[in-house]
Design an enzyme around this catalytic site. Structure first.
Site, short mmCIF file in Angstrom:
data_model
loop_
_atom_site.label_atom_id
_atom_site.label_comp_id
_atom_site.label_asym_id
_atom_site.label_seq_id
_atom_site.Cartn_x
_atom_site.Cartn_y
_atom_site.Cartn_z
N GLY A 8 0.84 -1.19 0.00
CA GLY A 8 0.00 0.00 0.00
C GLY A 8 0.87 1.24 0.00
O GLY A 8 2.10 1.16 0.13
N LEU A 9 0.24 2.38 -0.12
CA LEU A 9 0.96 3.65 -0.13
C LEU A 9 1.72 3.88 1.17
O LEU A 9 1.37 3.32 2.21
CB LEU A 9 -0.03 4.80 -0.31
CG LEU A 9 -0.73 4.93 -1.65
CD1 LEU A 9 -1.82 5.99 -1.58
CD2 LEU A 9 0.27 5.26 -2.76
N SER A 10 2.72 4.73 1.11
CA SER A 10 3.37 5.19 2.33
C SER A 10 2.31 5.87 3.19
O SER A 10 1.52 6.68 2.70
CB SER A 10 4.48 6.21 1.97
OG SER A 10 5.09 6.69 3.12
N LYS A 14 0.49 -0.03 6.73
CA LYS A 14 1.06 -1.38 6.57
C LYS A 14 1.84 -1.81 7.81
O LYS A 14 1.60 -2.88 8.35
CB LYS A 14 2.00 -1.43 5.36
CG LYS A 14 1.37 -1.12 4.03
CD LYS A 14 2.39 -1.08 2.91
CE LYS A 14 3.50 -0.08 3.10
NZ LYS A 14 3.08 1.32 3.18
N SER A 82 6.01 -1.64 -2.20
CA SER A 82 6.08 -2.53 -3.37
C SER A 82 5.09 -2.07 -4.45
O SER A 82 4.10 -2.74 -4.72
CB SER A 82 5.86 -4.00 -2.98
OG SER A 82 4.76 -4.21 -2.15
#
Length: 178
Positions: A8-10, A14, A82
């Site tokens: 997922g996005l920064s 996560k 990723s």
């Protein structure tokens, strides 16, 4: 073992999910190891930058490390932006070819919310042009098309997210139900 690949996005959450999940797995006596940018980029991948080629190699190496953990029965909690679908698919294929479990977890979050959570000020720097090739700003993020687990971190509580993952692991005989 199994690889749980959180993407997922920064700022999507996560690592937050991975830390909470790791605590719950520990309570259940299940060994896990959390891989994230802090312990990978400072060590084994310290020679890599953020070009597309370096990101690809970063994910390849992490996939190999995750596979080693799975081989010895550990749950690998791999928490990485990723951004490229092809790279994640290659890590999946690496696991599948060795008959190892790979579970893609999409920690979905709107860009606005991810930016508002930005603890390191990275989005601000990227928008100011101080960071180039920043995912979500001037570099793409390719969302998973069919993740095993899809979390909506801007609409769900952390407890709900962890419960969904634990239920998945129980339903697929990776973790024994309580």
């Amino acid at each position: 073992g199994a690889t749980l690949w959180l993407t997922g996005l920064s700022g999507s959450g996560k690592s937050t999910v991975a830390v909470a999940l790791e605590k719950e797995l520990f309570k259940r006596g299940k060994i896990s190891y959390r891989l994230d940018g802090d312990n990978i980029r400072l060590g084994i991948n310290s020679n890599l930058g953020f070009s597309a080629e370096d990101r690809k190699e970063n994910i390849r190496r992490i996939g190999e490390i995750s596979k080693l953990f799975v081989d010895c029965g550990i749950l690998s909690l791999s928490s990485f932006i990723s951004p490229y679908r092809e790279d994640r698919d290659e890590v999946r294929a690496l696991h599948v070819s060795s008959e190892m479990t790979f579970i893609e977890i999409f920690v979905d979050c709107s860009l606005d919310v991810a930016e508002s959570r930005d603890p390191k000020g990275l989005y601000k720097k990227a928008r100011a042009g101080e960071i180039k090739n920043f995912t979500g700003i001037d570099d793409p993020y390719e969302a998973p098309e069919k993740p095993e687990i899809h979390l909506y971190s801007d609409h769900m509580s952390l407890e709900e997210e962890v419960k969904i993952i634990l239920s998945y692991l129980e339903d697929h005989n990776i973790l024994q139900p309580l």
